[in-house]
Design an enzyme around this catalytic site. Structure first.
Site, short mmCIF file in Angstrom:
data_model
loop_
_atom_site.label_atom_id
_atom_site.label_comp_id
_atom_site.label_asym_id
_atom_site.label_seq_id
_atom_site.Cartn_x
_atom_site.Cartn_y
_atom_site.Cartn_z
N GLY A 62 43.14 26.19 50.33
CA GLY A 62 42.28 27.37 50.43
C GLY A 62 40.90 27.17 49.84
O GLY A 62 40.12 28.12 49.73
N ILE A 63 40.57 25.94 49.47
CA ILE A 63 39.28 25.67 48.83
C ILE A 63 38.12 25.93 49.79
O ILE A 63 37.12 26.55 49.41
CB ILE A 63 39.26 24.23 48.26
N ASN A 96 35.57 18.49 66.26
CA ASN A 96 36.24 18.79 64.99
C ASN A 96 37.12 20.04 65.13
O ASN A 96 36.82 21.09 64.58
CB ASN A 96 35.21 18.95 63.88
N GLU A 100 24.43 23.89 55.71
CA GLU A 100 24.21 22.56 56.29
C GLU A 100 25.48 21.73 56.23
O GLU A 100 25.86 21.09 57.21
CB GLU A 100 23.07 21.85 55.56
N TYR A 158 33.52 10.72 57.37
CA TYR A 158 34.50 11.51 58.11
C TYR A 158 34.00 11.84 59.52
O TYR A 158 34.75 11.81 60.49
CB TYR A 158 34.83 12.80 57.35
N TYR A 201 37.18 27.93 61.08
CA TYR A 201 36.04 28.85 61.12
C TYR A 201 36.38 30.11 61.90
O TYR A 201 36.00 31.22 61.52
CB TYR A 201 34.82 28.16 61.73
N GLY A 228 43.93 22.26 52.49
CA GLY A 228 45.15 23.03 52.65
C GLY A 228 45.46 23.93 51.47
O GLY A 228 46.44 24.66 51.48
#
Length: 168
Positions: free
Chosen positions: A102-103, A131, A90, A33, A138, A100
């Site tokens: 909420g995990i 990103n 890390e 990714y 965040y 999407g």
């Protein structure tokens, strides 16, 4: 031991040695990714030694409907100013098809709870500048970018050269 969360069918657990191949799979998915898959040199053996024999870091696994869908790898650092340990995150990764729900927020909340339980002064991590989805996420969680700091790294041959300077 599975830990219930606020999301139905989503549970968190601490990784065990048998999870090493899964952890490596998550690491490679995250690296892909981030367009950095070619930089992954970790192996099952390296992770087994680092995580479960030397205990240099910890991993939590997020499971949705009993299937692993997320992981976070973290370790303790220390703040001399606070006089307390902190937790350095890390890696945090949620499979794309599970985003999407909420995990990621729950995984971060769990790490914050660990900080409180372990009397840590802070939870911190790095994020790639490009990103934007992660940066926005965040910030919504209350994280503050540390723009006035520059990260420095010594690795590979440079570590070897620097290590040789300790004695004549």
């Amino acid at each position: 031991m599975l830990i219930d969360t606020s999301l139905d069918n989503f549970k968190i657990r601490f990784a065990e040695e048998k999870d090493v191949p899964l952890i490596l799979e998550f690491i490679k998915e995250l690296a892909d990714y981030e367009k950095m898959l070619n930089e992954v040199v970790a192996t099952d053996q390296i992770l087994k030694e680092s995580l479960f024999e030397r205990k240099m870091a910890e991993v939590i696994i997020g499971e949705y409907d009993n299937k692993p869908v997320a992981f976070a790898l973290f370790f303790h650092n220390f703040s001399t100013f606070l006089g307390r340990p902190g937790i350095y995150l890390e890696d945090l990764y949620v499979k794309p098809e599970m985003r999407g729900k909420g995990i990621g927020k729950i995984m971060l909340s769990f790490l914050a709870k660990l900080c409180v339980e372990r009397k840590c002064g802070r939870l911190e991590w790095w994020c790639l500048d490009w990103n934007e989805p992660a940066i926005e996420f965040y910030k919504q969680m209350g994280a503050i970018p540390m723009d006035e700091w520059t990260v420095y790294r010594v690795c590979g041959d440079a570590i070897e050269k620097l290590a040789m300077k300790v004695s004549k």
